[in-house]
Every structure is written in structure tokens, then in C-alpha cells.
Design a protein around this motif. Structure first.
Motif, PDB file in Angstrom:
ATOM      1  N   HIS A   1       0.805  -1.212   0.000  1.00 23.36           N
ATOM      2  CA  HIS A   1       0.000   0.000   0.000  1.00 23.36           C
ATOM      3  C   HIS A   1       0.842   1.267   0.000  1.00 23.36           C
ATOM      4  CE1 HIS A   1      -3.469   2.418  -0.133  1.00 23.36           C
ATOM      5  NE2 HIS A   1      -2.760   3.226   0.617  1.00 23.36           N
TER       6      HIS A   1
ATOM      7  N   HIS B   1      -6.587  -3.134   4.187  1.00 26.85           N
ATOM      8  CA  HIS B   1      -7.743  -3.085   3.286  1.00 26.85           C
ATOM      9  C   HIS B   1      -7.560  -3.977   2.053  1.00 26.85           C
ATOM     10  CE1 HIS B   1      -6.025   0.807   1.271  1.00 26.85           C
ATOM     11  NE2 HIS B   1      -5.630  -0.239   0.592  1.00 26.85           N
ATOM     12  N   HIS B   2      -6.353  -4.494   1.854  1.00 27.10           N
ATOM     13  CA  HIS B   2      -6.164  -5.437   0.756  1.00 27.10           C
ATOM     14  C   HIS B   2      -6.553  -6.862   1.148  1.00 27.10           C
ATOM     15  CE1 HIS B   2      -4.245  -2.639  -2.020  1.00 27.10           C
ATOM     16  NE2 HIS B   2      -3.813  -2.051  -0.920  1.00 27.10           N
TER      17      HIS B   2
HETATM   18 CU   LIG Z   1      -4.145  -0.078  -0.683  1.00 31.47          CU
END
Ligand SMILES: [Cu+2]
Ligand code: HEM
Lengths: 118, 712
Positions: B303, B352-353
Motif C-alpha cells: 500500500h 484493506h487489501h
Molecule cells: Cu491499498
């Protein structure tokens, strides 16, 4: 051009390095790594205890490396090292801390408890 | 200690064997022949025109940040093209292999790619586009522009800069050779445990993937260190922190992310390598391994990485909008703050992945909220750009069109990102092509910003503008392609098409897939327009020559020196008096003030060491992939020896004397006169008191010619 082209050996941060310091740092890391490996492969403690012990070994190794190999301290001529250290500490706490949190929550739901933990 | 590999192994060649060359593959074999013939022709031409010496002296051994930047950009463009071909192949397979009735050729039941090959194509596509196309392109621009914007003569470490480039090039070579020797990974660009374990992926594909990633990570980290040091230490006098151009601020925040996050990737991949080479169990399903720990470590880097690539793109947009709106950037301070807020928050959102891992409501809510927080600084930026354009004198140059296009895509990508950040929605669309459409919108922001920047800064680097007509044609074709490919993709995502399908079962999706394929065809046209653009612009280069301030409305320091930029950047280090220094000088009528005297300058020498080390890292990566242990050791030792030798010798550099400098400056000014029709004058009028144009030199009255004087 006059700036910065004087002898780099004379820069204070270069002056801080010494053969002895490097060897001490190297040796400490080596010993800690060997000790951790030995403890794990001989199952010296129950799993959770092992985890704690090798974590402590790792922490000491990190501090030794920061001090002996990277020469990070809080003196004036090392101001940028201090800045990066200050930047790094919260990242370290966040990444390790959040990882711990998310996996402990995950394990609550998916895993049997690790032997030696209560 | 080493694990036993399936298939043959011998001490001399490792796992290499003749049957690893896919000479029976109906796609790769002809491609291989074409590449060999093309390569021979290219080498022949270089020899025929006797350009080897030129290439070696001017490019391959250079430490000049502009040339290294240009090479980074060429590398990135080549890989963008390769990645595009992969994308074309993926789309063609899906539109073809749709429904049980669809035909199959080349050994595939449906379509023309077997699942095994399809897996390699999409894995290579993702890895190439993010790490070997977007990243080198952005690093290339930062390389060229940042030292100019801060008024430096080069990067802080010119040799390290060359090293970064050649290590990145080694990574590119490694992934390219995987086409023809062995095969590539089929585990997606980010990899999954345990499929990348030796047990499930016994071939060399995963090893290629590991070492390619490790090499780019290394190259990018070195580049990041260099850029940070340059920005912190090499600023011209008067260039205070809050006079730094926004692109430089963006580069600083991006490289801080790179420096802090790439190690996480390197460690994660070394652990995968330990599993595959030493038989450890970090990410196996048994023996205490933890599959999700890999995903965690990867996205811990992954990220921040996506912000590493988007922040420089934001910086580029922040330079293009003001120049073509003829207004200063709106909300400078908030722009800086937003860049750092984004950089900071980017460390807090990686889960969030993998919301679907199931860490529970508390964890998912925390990461959901943190992810949505990113929207605030991003929103600040969007409004700042909008207010910059508001009531500005906008000229719709091609560069401006690309920047505006990027703004629209950012809106689409950002809003769909917000949707994905809600766990309840994420559980529905995770791993669907909706996610693919989201991040392509975002990555296209970067591509748009890059093409805008190519147009915007090209005249600075090469001294002539690119053709506006063809640039606009390319823009509109590219945008049409974007809409045609990605709007249906969003829809298919909602309908439930999952990502990475080598066979699409649902025939009701056929019209959408066909539309996407048409979009790809339009993209092909825009690629053609790009080649025409290059051809036409180079043909008309004399007509399109420009002076120092190519657009007449540019604002920051890089436009103060000549176009093309001389190898020493600034004959005399400029003194910075204001934010948007060039705009300030133009306003005060001293934008063409020349230094009143020159002094000797000290420059670094070229060196071949960087390219040797680059070549050796390639050999090391190749040897590790094929497990040729003696070659690993040999190349590693050679690298270390070269490094030690180079550090021992150092680089004394060389001196350009004031007289030589004066001669070169006169020539540059004559060129400028031919272009603009008048000689730059020295000194100016209406200069505020206390202003200083060049270091140690007050702005002098009109008419004093620069002289070398006798002080060195
Ligand atoms: Cu991300
Ligand atoms: C407003 C900011 C953003 C938000 C809220 C956001 C949110 C998300 C979320 C929640 C996912 C996970 C989807 C899933 O797998 O279920 C995702 C995936 C992704 N995003 Fe974003 N994103 C944002 C900005 C960006 C930017 C700026 C980039 C890159 C330039 C980017 C690139 C990606 C990529 C590459 C993936 C998926 C990678 C993969 O699974 O292969 N995103 N985003």
C-alpha cells in the motif's frame, strides 16, 4: 565550487566509524542469531516461551546494530540520523503493533491456542 | 541445507537445460526469432555508424542526472509497451475464451493461451506495469527535475544514481529473459502463499519473480536515498523549505515512503526465498508457517508503494496546472501538508487489501476508517487544483489536457476506492474486476500525469517542443480507449466477474468483453499516434526550438537555465528570492538576468563501474534463479570487489574553468537569441532592493557583459 569537497574522511559522521565498533556489532549480532537458532532447534522452551526469548534476542540485536553499525545517536552533527530515527520509531510501533493486533484477532477466531500460552 | 529441486540439476549449469528454452511454443518461438534478428540489426547499425564510443562515453558511463533520467524514462516506456502487449493478450484471451462453445488453438481448450501461460502473462503484466514501467518513469522524472528545481548541479551522489539505474535495468533484463529461458511466475504480481512454495510451483518462474522484485526494490531504494539527500542538502541559497516547488515536495514525501517501505518487501521476499531454497517454513501451511503473514508483509509495503507512485504524479499535476492557468498554485502550504498526510496515513491502511482474511469487526473497522481518511488530503489536493484553474487564463495545451484527464480519473478511482474501503462492500467485490478497474483508474492517473510531463518538460531537456496536434490526437485516442476498456470492467465487476480468468464462463458478459477489446484496439491506435508524435516532432525539431522558458508561463527554477539544459545545469548557482522563482523574476523583469561573472566549477567524472555492477547483479539474479551456485558466488564476489575498488579510488572529479564556462554560456545564449530573436540582457529593471539573481552577485545594471574575471 567551494562547498563540501573537503576530505570526506574528516566528516564527523565518518570519523565515528571504527573497526572495533563494526566488529563488536557484527559479533553481537552473530552470537544472538546463533543463540536464537540453537534454542529453536533444540526446543529449549515451550513454543510461546521460545517466541518471547527470540523476540528479545532480536530486539537486542537491533539496538546493537543501530548503535555499532549505523552509529545513530542524538548528537548535533548527527541531526539527520536523529530525524530519521524519530520518523522510524512510530512506523516500527505501528507496523509491528497493528500486525500483532490483527493476527491476535484472527487467531481468536481461527486457531487453537499456542502451547505455553494461557 | 539446500532443498532438493525436482527435475535435473547439475553443478555446472544448475537447473538450466535445453528443454527450458520454449522453442516449440507457437507464440514465443517466432517472437524469439524476431527479437534476435532485431537485436542483430540494432547492433549492426550501431557498429556501422560507429556509435559505440559515443554510446559508451555519453550514455552508458554517464553520471549526469539528466541523461540517467532520460534512460530511466526510455526504460520505463519500453516496459510500458511490453506491459501493454501483455494487457492486450489478457483481454484477447478473455473475449475469445468466453462460453463453452468458444474455440481453442495452440493447445488451449478455449482461447489461445493455456491456463499456465495465461497465469504468467497476468503476473508479468502487473509486476511490469507497477514496478518496471510506472516506477522507472517517475524516478526518471524526479531525477531530471528535482536537482534543477532545487538549483543543484547534480544529485547528491551521482555515482549512486547511475548504480540505481543499472540495477533497475538488470531487473528489467531478468524479467525479459524469463520469456525465452524458462518461464515466469503464475502467482499474480503480488504472490500468494502457499502457491509460490516449491511444492506447488516447482519451476523457476517464482524465482524469476523473487529476484526481479528484489533488484527493483534495491534500485529504487538507492534512488530514493539519493533524492532525499539531494533535496535536504543540495538546495541553492535562498531555497528555503517553503520555497521548494511542489513537485520537489511530492518527490520528498514519495521517497520517504520508498525508503521506509521497500525493506518490508525485500524481507518478505527473502523469507519466500528461504522457503524455496533452504526449505524453511515461513509461509507454508504446516510446520508453524503462516500463509497470511506473507500477505500482511507484502501489503505492508504494497500500500505505501501505491502512494509512492501516485505522489510524484500529483506533483507533476501541481506543476502543469499553474503553468497553463497562469496563476500560482492555490493553497501551497495545504498541498505540502496533504502530501505528507497521505504519506503518513499510507502506513496505516494496508489491511484493506485483505479485509476478507477475517480479522474481525474491530480490526476491519479500524482499517476501513483509516483508509477513508486518505480521502481528506486527496480531496484537498483536488480542490486546490480546481481553484488553481478557477478564473485562470487557461490554455489547453496537450500537457494540460493530460493533467485534466488525470484529475477526472482520480475522481473515479478515488470514489471507487472509498467504496472498496467499506468492508461490507469489499466482501462482495474483493478479487472481482471491480478492484481491477479501481486500481487501473488510479494507475492511469499516473500514466496521464507522465504523458503530461513528457510534453511539459520535453522542451527543457531536448530544447524543442513536441508536436501539439499529434499529442492531442494521442490524448483523445488514449482517453477513448480508457473509457471503452474500464467502464465495462466496472460493470462486469458488479456482475461478479472475478479477476484473472483464463476462461469466462458467462456468455451474457460477451458484449462487455467485446467492448473492452474494442477499447484495446483504440489504445493500439493511440500507441501508433505516439510513434507518429515522436517522428513528426523530431523531424520538425528545428522549427520547434524553444528558449529557456519554453512555455512563457512557467514558474519554477528549472526554467531559468537554458533549454536544452547544459550538463552543468546552472553556470552560476542561482539565488532564490521567492517561491515560484522564475515567475517572480519575470514579474520583476529580471528573468533573463545573466550572472556577471563565472567561477570554476567542479564536476564528477564518468564511470563504468555502475554499469559493470548492474550487469553483475543481473548475472547474480539469473544464477540464483537457476541455482548455479558457483556463478552466484563469483558474481557476488565480483560486485563486492568492484565496490571496494571504487570506494578506494574515489572520484577526484574535474574542473570546468571559468573561461570554458563563459564560452559555452555565450554559445548557449546565441542559440537562445536565434530562437527568441533578442539577446538576453544582463541585469534588469525595477529590481527590489536586496534581490540577488546569482549566488554572491547583486543584480547588476543593464549592459555589463559577464566576464570570467581572475578569481578562482
Ligand atoms: Cu491499498
Ligand atoms: C482514495 C484513495 C484510495 C482508496 C480509498 C483505495 C482503496 C482500495 C482498496 C480498499 C483496495 C482493496 C480492494 C480489494 O482487493 O478488495 C484497493 C486496491 C488497490 N488499489 Fe486502491 N485505494 C486508493 C488509492 C489508490 C491509489 C492512489 C493507487 C495507486 C496508484 C491504488 C492502487 C491500488 C491497487 C494496485 C490495488 C489492488 C492491488 C491488487 O489487488 O492487485 N489505490 N484500493
Amino acid at each position: 565550487m567551494s562547498h563540501g569537497h573537503d576530505n570526506p574522511i574528516l566528516h564527523p559522521e565518518v570519523q565515528m566509524s571504527s573497526t572495533r565498533g563494526y566488529f563488536t556489532g557484527f559479533l553481537i549480532s552473530l552470537v544472538l542469531m546463533a543463540a536464537a537458532t540453537a534454542m529453536v532447534s533444540s526446543h529449549a522452551f515451550p513454543p510461546f516461551g521460545l517466541l518471547m526469548v527470540i523476540t528479545i534476542c532480536a530486539a537486542i540485536a537491533i539496538i546493537a546494530q543501530i548503535y555499532f553499525l549505523l552509529h545513530i545517536d542524538v548528537s548535533e552533527h548527527n541531526i539527520w540520523n536523529t530525524v530519521s530515527l524519530v520518523l522510524f520509531i512510530p512506523l516500527f510501533i505501528l507496523t509491528i503493533g497493528l500486525t500483532w493486533w490483527m493476527f491476535s484477532q484472527l487467531y481468536l477466531r481461527t486457531m487453537p491456542m499456542m502451547p505455553g500460552m494461557h | 541445507m539446500l532443498v532438493q529441486v525436482p527435475g535435473g540439476w547439475n553443478p555446472l549449469l544448475g537447473r538450466l537445460a535445453i528443454d527450458q528454452i520454449p522453442y516449440t511454443n507457437p507464440i514465443l518461438a517466432p517472437l524469439f526469432v524476431a527479437v534476435v534478428i532485431g537485436g542483430i540489426i540494432l547492433l549492426g547499425l550501431i557498429t556501422y555508424y560507429q556509435k559505440w564510443g559515443y554510446l559508451w562515453k555519453e550514455w552508458l558511463t554517464t553520471v549526469d542526472h539528466k541523461k540517467l533520467g532520460v534512460m530511466y524514462i526510455i526504460l520505463g516506456l519500453v516496459m510500458l509497451f511490453r506491459g501493454f502487449i501483455d494487457g492486450l493478450m489478457i483481454r484477447t484471451q478473455q473475449v475469445w475464451a468466453n462460453g463453452p462453445q468458444s474455440s481453442g488453438v495452440f493447445g488451449a481448450v478455449h482461447g489461445y493461451l493455456t491456463p499456465f501461460h495465461f497465469g504468467q502473462v497476468y503476473s508479468a503484466h502487473g509486476l511490469i506495469m507497477i514496478l518496471l514501467a510506472a516506477t522507472p518513469l517517475l524516478v526518471g522524472f524526479m531525477n531530471i527535475i528535482v536537482p534543477l528545481q532545487v538549483g543543484a548541479r547534480d544529485m547528491a551522489y551521482p555515482y549512486l544514481n547511475a548504480l540505481g539505474l543499472w540495477i533497475t535495468a538488470a531487473a528489467v533484463a531478468l524479467i525479459m529473459i524469463s520469456l525465452f529461458v524458462g518461464d515466469f511466475a503464475h502467482n499474480g504480481w503480488f504472490g500468494y502463499a502457499p502457491i509460490f512454495e516449491l511444492q506447488y510451483s516447482p519451476g523457476v518462474g517464482v524465482d524469476y519473480w523473487i529476484w526481479t522484485l528484489e533488484l527493483t526494490a534495491l534500485g529504487t531504494t538507492l534512488g530514493g536515498i539519493n533524492l532525499i539527500a539531494t533535496i535536504v542538502k543540495m538546495r541553492a541559497p535562498g531555497m528555503t523549505w517553503f520555497r521548494l516547488p511542489i513537485f520537489t515536495w511530492a518527490s520528498l514525501s514519495a521517497n520517504i515512503i520508498a525508503l521506509t517501505s521497500f525493506p518490508a518487501l525485500q524481507v518478505a521476499l527473502f523469507l519466500v526465498a528461504c522457503d524455496r531454497y533452504f526449505g524453511s517454513h515461513f509461509f507454508t501451511a504446516g510446520f508453524g508457517g503462516n500463509l497470511m503473514l506473507y500477505t500482511n508483509l507484502f501489503w505492508l509495503w504494497g500500500h505505501p508503494e501505491v502512494y509512492f507512485v501516485i505522489l510524484p504524479a500529483f506533483g507533476m499535476m501541481s506543476e502543469i496546472f499553474p503553468a497553463f492557468s497562469e496563476k500560482p498554485l492555490f493553497g501551497y502550504i495545504t498541498m505540502v501538508a496533504a502530501s505528507f498526510a497521505i504519506a503518513g496515513v499510507s502506513w496505516l491502511v494496508w489491511l484493506h487489501h485483505f479485509f476478507t482474511m477475517g480479522a474481525g469487526p474491530e480490526v476491519n473497522s479500524f482499517f476501513s476508517v483509516a483508509t477513508m481518511l486518505v480521502g481528506i488530503p486527496t480531496g484537498v489536493k483536488v480542490f486546490n487544483w480546481a481553484f488553481t484553474m478557477y478564473r485562470g487564463r487557461i490554455t489547453y495545451t496537450a500537457a494540460m489536457l493530460w493533467a485534466i484527464g488525470a484529475l477526472f480519473l482520480l475522481l473515479v478511482g478515488g470514489l471507487t476506492g472509498m467504496m472498496l474501503a467499506i468492508p461490507a462492500i469489499n466482501y462482495m467485490v474483493h478479487n472481482s474486476v471491480f478492484v481491477i478497474a479501481h486500481f487501473h483508474s488510479m494507475l492511469l492517473v499516473i500514466v496521464y500525469a507522465i504523458f503530461g510531463s513528457v510534453l511539459f518538460w520535453f522542451p527543457k531537456v531536448f530544447g524543442f517542443k513536441l508536436d501539439e496536434f499529434w499529442a492531442k490526437t494521442m490524448f483523445w485516442l488514449f482517453s477513448a480507449g480508457t473509457v471503452l476498456v474500464f467502464v465495462p470492467m466496472y460493470m462486469l465487476g458488479f456482475m461478479g466477474q472475478t479477476r484473472r480468468l483464463d476462461y469466462v464462463f458467462n456468455t451474457a458478459w460477451h458484449p462487455y468483453l467485446v467492448t473492452e477489446e474494442i477499447g484495446i484496439a483504440v489504445y493500439c491506435l493511440s500507441v501508433a499516434a505516439f510513434f507518429v508524435l515522436l517522428y513528426v516532432s523530431i523531424r520538425d525539431r528545428v522549427k520547434n526550438r524553444v528558449g529557456q522558458d519554453a512555455w512563457g508561463t512557467s514558474r519554477s527554477l528549472e526554467w531559468l537555465t537554458h533549454s536544452p539544459v547544459p550538463f552543468y545545469n546552472f553556470a552560476v548557482t542561482p539565488h532564490v528570492n521567492a517561491r515560484d522563482e522564475l515567475a517572480w523574476r519575470r514579474h520583476n523583469g529580471i528573468n533573463e538576468a545573466q550572472p556577471t561573472q563565472y567561477v570554476d566549477i567542479h564536476m564528477p567524472n564518468n564511470t563504468g563501474v555502475a554499469i559493470y555492477i548492474g550487469a553483475l547483479t543481473f548475472v547474480l539474479g539469473f544464477a540464483l534463479t537457476w541455482r548455479v551456485w558457483w556463478l552466484c558466488l563469483l558474481s557476488l564476489v565480483a560486485i563486492i570487489v568492484l565496490m571496494i575498488v571504487r570506494s578506494w579510488r574515489g572520484d577526484p572529479g574535474y574542473i570546468i574553468t571559468a573561461a570554458e564556462l563563459e564560452k559555452m554560456e555565450r554559445e548557449a545564449m546565441q542559440r537562445q537569441q536565434q530562437v527568441e530573436g533578442h539577446l538576453p540582457h544582463h541585469g534588469g529593471h525595477a529590481v527590489p532592493s536586496g534581490a540577488m539573481a546569482y549566488e554572491g552577485q547583486k543584480v547588476s545594471p543593464l549592459g555589463t557583459p559577464p566576464s570570467s574575471g581572475d578569481h578562482h
